[in-house]
Design a protein around this motif. Sequence first.
Motif, PDB file in Angstrom:
ATOM      1  N   ASN A   5      33.064  57.743  53.431  1.00 14.24           N
ATOM      2  CA  ASN A   5      32.005  57.084  52.670  1.00 14.24           C
ATOM      3  C   ASN A   5      32.487  56.579  51.318  1.00 14.24           C
ATOM      4  O   ASN A   5      32.024  55.542  50.844  1.00 14.24           O
ATOM      5  CB  ASN A   5      30.787  57.994  52.536  1.00 14.24           C
ATOM      6  N   ARG A   6      33.438  57.283  50.702  1.00 14.80           N
ATOM      7  CA  ARG A   6      34.033  56.765  49.460  1.00 14.80           C
ATOM      8  C   ARG A   6      34.783  55.469  49.749  1.00 14.80           C
ATOM      9  O   ARG A   6      34.711  54.506  48.984  1.00 14.80           O
ATOM     10  CB  ARG A   6      34.973  57.803  48.827  1.00 14.80           C
ATOM     11  N   SER A   7      35.492  55.442  50.865  1.00 10.13           N
ATOM     12  CA  SER A   7      36.221  54.233  51.258  1.00 10.13           C
ATOM     13  C   SER A   7      35.257  53.074  51.512  1.00 10.13           C
ATOM     14  O   SER A   7      35.495  51.944  51.065  1.00 10.13           O
ATOM     15  CB  SER A   7      37.059  54.508  52.510  1.00 10.13           C
ATOM     16  N   ARG A   8      34.167  53.348  52.195  1.00 14.95           N
ATOM     17  CA  ARG A   8      33.161  52.302  52.445  1.00 14.95           C
ATOM     18  C   ARG A   8      32.594  51.776  51.136  1.00 14.95           C
ATOM     19  O   ARG A   8      32.391  50.573  50.964  1.00 14.95           O
ATOM     20  CB  ARG A   8      32.035  52.845  53.314  1.00 14.95           C
ATOM     21  N   ARG A   9      32.344  52.691  50.208  1.00 10.70           N
ATOM     22  CA  ARG A   9      31.754  52.298  48.925  1.00 10.70           C
ATOM     23  C   ARG A   9      32.710  51.403  48.132  1.00 10.70           C
ATOM     24  O   ARG A   9      32.313  50.369  47.610  1.00 10.70           O
ATOM     25  CB  ARG A   9      31.383  53.556  48.125  1.00 10.70           C
ATOM     26  N   ILE A  10      33.988  51.777  48.038  1.00  6.55           N
ATOM     27  CA  ILE A  10      34.934  50.967  47.251  1.00  6.55           C
ATOM     28  C   ILE A  10      35.130  49.604  47.910  1.00  6.55           C
ATOM     29  O   ILE A  10      35.239  48.593  47.219  1.00  6.55           O
ATOM     30  CB  ILE A  10      36.269  51.701  47.012  1.00  6.55           C
ATOM     31  N   HIS A  11      35.157  49.566  49.238  1.00  6.15           N
ATOM     32  CA  HIS A  11      35.316  48.281  49.921  1.00  6.15           C
ATOM     33  C   HIS A  11      34.080  47.394  49.729  1.00  6.15           C
ATOM     34  O   HIS A  11      34.219  46.182  49.586  1.00  6.15           O
ATOM     35  CB  HIS A  11      35.628  48.481  51.404  1.00  6.15           C
ATOM     36  N   PHE A  12      32.898  47.991  49.712  1.00  6.50           N
ATOM     37  CA  PHE A  12      31.692  47.222  49.438  1.00  6.50           C
ATOM     38  C   PHE A  12      31.761  46.629  48.030  1.00  6.50           C
ATOM     39  O   PHE A  12      31.469  45.453  47.815  1.00  6.50           O
ATOM     40  CB  PHE A  12      30.443  48.107  49.579  1.00  6.50           C
ATOM     41  N   LEU A  13      32.154  47.433  47.063  1.00  3.93           N
ATOM     42  CA  LEU A  13      32.201  46.982  45.671  1.00  3.93           C
ATOM     43  C   LEU A  13      33.320  45.970  45.420  1.00  3.93           C
ATOM     44  O   LEU A  13      33.226  45.151  44.506  1.00  3.93           O
ATOM     45  CB  LEU A  13      32.344  48.188  44.740  1.00  3.93           C
ATOM     46  N   ALA A  14      34.359  46.013  46.231  1.00  7.53           N
ATOM     47  CA  ALA A  14      35.488  45.083  46.062  1.00  7.53           C
ATOM     48  C   ALA A  14      35.058  43.626  46.214  1.00  7.53           C
ATOM     49  O   ALA A  14      35.709  42.736  45.667  1.00  7.53           O
ATOM     50  CB  ALA A  14      36.594  45.418  47.057  1.00  7.53           C
ATOM     51  N   GLN A  15      33.954  43.387  46.893  1.00  9.90           N
ATOM     52  CA  GLN A  15      33.490  42.010  47.078  1.00  9.90           C
ATOM     53  C   GLN A  15      33.140  41.333  45.753  1.00  9.90           C
ATOM     54  O   GLN A  15      33.089  40.114  45.675  1.00  9.90           O
ATOM     55  CB  GLN A  15      32.266  41.982  47.999  1.00  9.90           C
ATOM     56  N   PHE A  16      32.912  42.113  44.710  1.00  9.92           N
ATOM     57  CA  PHE A  16      32.522  41.552  43.418  1.00  9.92           C
ATOM     58  C   PHE A  16      33.701  41.145  42.539  1.00  9.92           C
ATOM     59  O   PHE A  16      33.519  40.584  41.473  1.00  9.92           O
ATOM     60  CB  PHE A  16      31.623  42.533  42.662  1.00  9.92           C
ATOM     61  N   VAL A  17      34.905  41.445  42.996  1.00 12.36           N
ATOM     62  CA  VAL A  17      36.099  41.062  42.248  1.00 12.36           C
ATOM     63  C   VAL A  17      36.521  39.672  42.710  1.00 12.36           C
ATOM     64  O   VAL A  17      36.649  39.428  43.914  1.00 12.36           O
ATOM     65  CB  VAL A  17      37.254  42.066  42.471  1.00 12.36           C
ATOM     66  N   PRO A  18      36.718  38.759  41.763  1.00 10.20           N
ATOM     67  CA  PRO A  18      37.154  37.412  42.160  1.00 10.20           C
ATOM     68  C   PRO A  18      38.419  37.478  43.025  1.00 10.20           C
ATOM     69  O   PRO A  18      39.388  38.162  42.673  1.00 10.20           O
ATOM     70  CB  PRO A  18      37.429  36.722  40.815  1.00 10.20           C
ATOM     71  N   THR A  19      38.407  36.775  44.151  1.00 11.15           N
ATOM     72  CA  THR A  19      39.527  36.846  45.094  1.00 11.15           C
ATOM     73  C   THR A  19      40.833  36.365  44.484  1.00 11.15           C
ATOM     74  O   THR A  19      41.908  36.828  44.871  1.00 11.15           O
ATOM     75  CB  THR A  19      39.221  36.045  46.375  1.00 11.15           C
ATOM     76  N   GLU A  20      40.767  35.440  43.518  1.00 16.95           N
ATOM     77  CA  GLU A  20      42.003  34.942  42.912  1.00 16.95           C
ATOM     78  C   GLU A  20      42.734  36.028  42.116  1.00 16.95           C
ATOM     79  O   GLU A  20      43.910  35.876  41.785  1.00 16.95           O
ATOM     80  CB  GLU A  20      41.743  33.718  42.018  1.00 16.95           C
ATOM     81  N   LEU A  21      42.051  37.156  41.838  1.00 16.55           N
ATOM     82  CA  LEU A  21      42.717  38.271  41.151  1.00 16.55           C
ATOM     83  C   LEU A  21      43.475  39.166  42.130  1.00 16.55           C
ATOM     84  O   LEU A  21      44.144  40.099  41.718  1.00 16.55           O
ATOM     85  CB  LEU A  21      41.687  39.096  40.364  1.00 16.55           C
ATOM     86  N   ASP A  22      43.357  38.875  43.421  1.00 18.95           N
ATOM     87  CA  ASP A  22      44.065  39.593  44.480  1.00 18.95           C
ATOM     88  C   ASP A  22      43.857  41.109  44.379  1.00 18.95           C
ATOM     89  O   ASP A  22      44.816  41.872  44.229  1.00 18.95           O
ATOM     90  CB  ASP A  22      45.561  39.248  44.446  1.00 18.95           C
ATOM     91  N   GLN A  98      28.227  41.811  38.349  1.00 21.90           N
ATOM     92  CA  GLN A  98      28.654  41.165  37.108  1.00 21.90           C
ATOM     93  C   GLN A  98      29.586  42.080  36.307  1.00 21.90           C
ATOM     94  O   GLN A  98      30.595  41.629  35.771  1.00 21.90           O
ATOM     95  CB  GLN A  98      27.422  40.783  36.273  1.00 21.90           C
ATOM     96  N   TRP A  99      29.244  43.362  36.237  1.00 25.13           N
ATOM     97  CA  TRP A  99      30.076  44.310  35.487  1.00 25.13           C
ATOM     98  C   TRP A  99      31.459  44.447  36.134  1.00 25.13           C
ATOM     99  O   TRP A  99      32.466  44.471  35.439  1.00 25.13           O
ATOM    100  CB  TRP A  99      29.402  45.668  35.413  1.00 25.13           C
ATOM    101  N   ILE A 100      31.489  44.550  37.454  1.00 30.42           N
ATOM    102  CA  ILE A 100      32.768  44.702  38.154  1.00 30.42           C
ATOM    103  C   ILE A 100      33.618  43.449  37.980  1.00 30.42           C
ATOM    104  O   ILE A 100      34.818  43.542  37.700  1.00 30.42           O
ATOM    105  CB  ILE A 100      32.542  45.034  39.641  1.00 30.42           C
ATOM    106  N   SER A 101      33.017  42.292  38.116  1.00 34.16           N
ATOM    107  CA  SER A 101      33.746  41.043  37.929  1.00 34.16           C
ATOM    108  C   SER A 101      34.294  40.945  36.506  1.00 34.16           C
ATOM    109  O   SER A 101      35.464  40.587  36.302  1.00 34.16           O
ATOM    110  CB  SER A 101      32.832  39.860  38.228  1.00 34.16           C
ATOM    111  N   SER A 102      33.475  41.282  35.531  1.00 35.18           N
ATOM    112  CA  SER A 102      33.901  41.251  34.134  1.00 35.18           C
ATOM    113  C   SER A 102      35.045  42.235  33.881  1.00 35.18           C
ATOM    114  O   SER A 102      36.033  41.907  33.219  1.00 35.18           O
ATOM    115  CB  SER A 102      32.712  41.584  33.226  1.00 35.18           C
TER     116      SER A 102
END
Length: 125
Positions: A5-22, A98-102
């Motif tokens: 479930n921790r893995s699922r949570r981090i992967h869900f949140l990863a969608q908020f990071v701009p892809t160009e930041l790899d 927004q916070w994660i992207s920032s």
Amino acid sequence: MDKVNRSRRIHFLAQFVPTELDPKVGVYFGEHVLRVNAQMCLVVNLEGEVGIRALHPALVSELSIVCGDKHWIAHGRVYEQWFLLPESISLSDRRIGQWISSSATEVYRQSQFGPVVNVRSNNAN
């Protein structure tokens, strides 16, 4: 919270990071983390709490209001740049994205000059 479930949570949140930041998902001493340019910007700790690294003063200010003085603690060390979100905030709350992207954008920007230190400038000697 269990590892799956921790893995699922981090992967869900990863969608908020701009892809160009790899962004890269990984594990840091058993806790799930997200890195940009080899520097951590997001954590899901062993309890399943979400921690966002705040380096930009505006993000520090906003997360201080929302999270208070609740910081990520790992191995007996308080990481003051990292704010743990209260459980009352849904992970689908627009502000989280927004916070994660920032956070990721600022961590990436600062990492261009070398490793990002784990001390907020107003606490440095």
